[in-house]
Design a protein around this motif. Structure first.
Motif, PDB file in Angstrom:
ATOM      1  N   SER A   1      40.928  42.814  64.462  1.00 28.57           N
ATOM      2  CA  SER A   1      39.641  42.759  65.164  1.00 28.57           C
ATOM      3  C   SER A   1      39.011  41.375  65.094  1.00 28.57           C
ATOM      4  O   SER A   1      38.356  40.932  66.043  1.00 28.57           O
TER       5      SER A   1
ATOM      6  N   GLU B   1      38.131  38.895  68.386  1.00 36.59           N
ATOM      7  CA  GLU B   1      36.812  38.306  68.629  1.00 36.59           C
ATOM      8  C   GLU B   1      36.875  36.781  68.675  1.00 36.59           C
ATOM      9  O   GLU B   1      36.098  36.142  69.385  1.00 36.59           O
TER      10      GLU B   1
ATOM     11  N   SER C   1      31.737  47.599  58.530  1.00 36.91           N
ATOM     12  CA  SER C   1      30.342  47.724  58.137  1.00 36.91           C
ATOM     13  C   SER C   1      29.952  46.837  56.960  1.00 36.91           C
ATOM     14  O   SER C   1      28.777  46.645  56.697  1.00 36.91           O
TER      15      SER C   1
ATOM     16  N   THR D   1      26.845  53.772  65.358  1.00 34.77           N
ATOM     17  CA  THR D   1      26.565  52.936  66.519  1.00 34.77           C
ATOM     18  C   THR D   1      26.910  51.488  66.176  1.00 34.77           C
ATOM     19  O   THR D   1      27.141  51.151  65.001  1.00 34.77           O
ATOM     20  N   SER D   2      26.962  50.614  67.182  1.00 36.65           N
ATOM     21  CA  SER D   2      27.285  49.205  66.927  1.00 36.65           C
ATOM     22  C   SER D   2      26.239  48.570  66.014  1.00 36.65           C
ATOM     23  O   SER D   2      26.566  47.763  65.149  1.00 36.65           O
ATOM     24  N   GLU D   3      24.960  48.936  66.183  1.00 32.10           N
ATOM     25  CA  GLU D   3      23.907  48.392  65.319  1.00 32.10           C
ATOM     26  C   GLU D   3      24.083  48.878  63.893  1.00 32.10           C
ATOM     27  O   GLU D   3      23.973  48.104  62.934  1.00 32.10           O
TER      28      GLU D   3
ATOM     29  N   SER E   1      26.842  49.842  62.458  1.00 34.46           N
ATOM     30  CA  SER E   1      28.044  49.245  61.868  1.00 34.46           C
ATOM     31  C   SER E   1      27.725  47.888  61.247  1.00 34.46           C
ATOM     32  O   SER E   1      28.299  47.524  60.218  1.00 34.46           O
ATOM     33  N   GLU E   2      26.828  47.136  61.871  1.00 32.53           N
ATOM     34  CA  GLU E   2      26.504  45.805  61.369  1.00 32.53           C
ATOM     35  C   GLU E   2      25.499  45.846  60.220  1.00 32.53           C
ATOM     36  O   GLU E   2      25.508  44.971  59.364  1.00 32.53           O
TER      37      GLU E   2
ATOM     38  N   LYS F   1      33.679  52.951  58.391  1.00 33.56           N
ATOM     39  CA  LYS F   1      33.995  52.643  59.783  1.00 33.56           C
ATOM     40  C   LYS F   1      34.234  53.918  60.571  1.00 33.56           C
ATOM     41  O   LYS F   1      34.454  55.004  60.002  1.00 33.56           O
ATOM     42  N   ASN F   2      34.177  53.780  61.880  1.00 35.85           N
ATOM     43  CA  ASN F   2      34.415  54.910  62.771  1.00 35.85           C
ATOM     44  C   ASN F   2      35.897  55.272  62.794  1.00 35.85           C
ATOM     45  O   ASN F   2      36.762  54.410  62.640  1.00 35.85           O
TER      46      ASN F   2
END
Length: 431
Positions: free
Chosen positions: A162, A166, A182, A378-380, A382-383, A418-419
């Motif tokens: 990943s 990116e 995360s 959610t993406s938020e 996760s961060e 993580k998802n």
């Protein structure tokens, strides 16, 4: 031999031949003819010898130039005694010496640069002109999870990572924070260096996880200590005043006395709850050093899961376990059970009724996994999931996972949230 001497010598030989030929023709002198037959071959031999010496020196220089062309800078030429040739040899030897010193200097600098790149805590990924990976240093390989050199000649997208995916999106001189899961955070940048007039791109990957965690811990530690000081002082004073009123019920007007005493009791109870909340916050900051002792992970997990049996039954949650035989580890059992409790509570809150939770352990390596089939992160989330005071629940305080983070970090255990591809989330702990 210089060009001037060679020219004079050849002119002299030519004139001498002409004179001997003319004189012999006019006088028909047999002795002179014999002398010329001896002298002419002798002069021929001398001329050939002089020319051979000149050509030998020129050939030596030519061979040395071939060595330079092949990259060999260790051979120098000896002087020949011929002035013009010796001047060329002097220049050649001086040039060879400088080239040898410069090449040695470049090699030493390259070796130092290679050592610097390999020992750098920054991940460095060097690309070729086709934007394929040419070299990755040790830190970069660790960040990307690469343990072999089969990455060479491949584009970043082919590394199945990943972070690498990116990195391809970054433009030159732009900094970007990449959060592959995360917990981990990386500051990444794309730069280039010039080589033979072409731009060679490379990436720098810097891990920020520990620095961010320390900065967050220091910031929320100060905030919690300040809040605890002010809240506890205020609660103490207010409770003292209300307790005084409770001690003198006769001072309260009779029609409102019962309601007033009841409301005072509720207010005092709420203050005690607020005091416990601040104690829990302070506990995150004042978390003691783990008191490690031999611990059976499977047994502790059974205890924690059993404590939620009533909730599982009430909400019809299906719980499955798969425990391998694990060697006894060294950990603080009380703190680790706090971790298991918080993770299980989060899983319960993430799923609806009739949901599923799976808890498993593996022995090689020693890992614990909590899986649920909820909505995932959610993406938020996760961060920010391990950021202090961040919560996705309306009434959440954002303390649970902060405590989990502190305990596992203090134990030196790895962890991630993580998802899952199948849906839901998975919390993994590596002991």
């Amino acid at each position: 031999m210089s060009k001037k001497i060679t020219f004079i010598w050849l002119t002299f030989v030519f004139i001498l031949f002409q004179l001997l030929a003319v004189y012999s023709f006019r006088n028909s002198n047999p002795y002179l003819l014999i002398a010329s037959e001896v002298l002419v071959p002798l002069l021929y031999i001398v001329t050939i010898t002089m020319s051979f010496r000149s050509f030998t020196s020129i050939n030596r220089i030519g061979n040395s130039l071939n060595l330079i062309h092949e990259g060999e800078f260790n051979n120098t030429l000896a002087k020949t005694g011929i002035n013009e040739v010796d001047k060329i040899i002097l220049v050649y030897n001086s040039m060879i010496s400088r080239l040898r010193e410069e090449r040695l200097s470049v090699r030493e600098k390259n070796q130092f640069l290679d050592l610097l790149i390999e020992s750098s805590p920054l991940g460095i990924i060097i690309m070729d002109l086709d934007d394929h990976v040419n070299h990755i240093n040790k830190a970069g390989s660790r960040y990307l999870g690469l343990y072999t050199n089969d990455y060479k000649g491949k584009p970043l997208c082919a590394l199945n990572n990943s972070i690498a995916t990116e990195l391809e999106k970054i433009t030159y001189d732009k900094k970007q924070i990449i959060v592959p899961d995360s917990r981990q955070k990386y500051l990444c940048r794309k730069l280039y260096f010039m080589d033979h007039g072409f731009k060679h791109p490379f990436y720098i990957v810097e891990e920020l996880t520990e620095e961010i965690r320390n900065a967050e811990k220091e910031a929320y530690g100060k905030l919690i200590r300040m809040m605890a000081h002010e809240v506890n002082n205020t609660i103490g004073s207010v409770n003292s005043i209300m307790s005084t009123f409770q001690s003198y019920p006769d001072s309260i007007i009779e029609p409102e006395r019962e309601d007033t005493l009841r409301m005072l009791g509720i207010a005092i109870q709420r203050n005690y709850q607020l005091n416990r909340f601040m104690q829990n916050l302070s506990g995150v900051v004042k978390l003691p050093v783990p008191d490690k002792a031999p611990m059976d992970l499977n047994e502790s997990l059974y205890v924690v899961i059993g404590s939620f049996s009533a909730i599982f039954k009430e909400r019809k949650i299906k719980v499955s376990t798969s425990f391998q035989r694990i060697p006894v580890i060294s950990a603080d059992r009380s703190q680790m059970e706090q971790v298991f409790t918080n993770i299980t509570k989060n899983s319960i809150e993430a799923i609806d009724n009739n949901g599923e939770i799976a808890v498993s352990t593996t022995s090689n390596p020693v890992c614990i996994s909590f899986k649920d089939n909820g909505n995932g992160l959610t993406s938020e989330a996760s961060e920010k999931i391990f950021t202090p005071f961040f919560s996705t629940k309306p009434d959440g305080q954002g303390i649970g996972l902060t405590l989990v983070n502190e305990i596992l970090t203090n134990h030196g255990f790895t962890f991630s949230l993580k998802n899952r591809k199948e849906g839901g989330a998975e919390f993994i702990i590596g002991c």
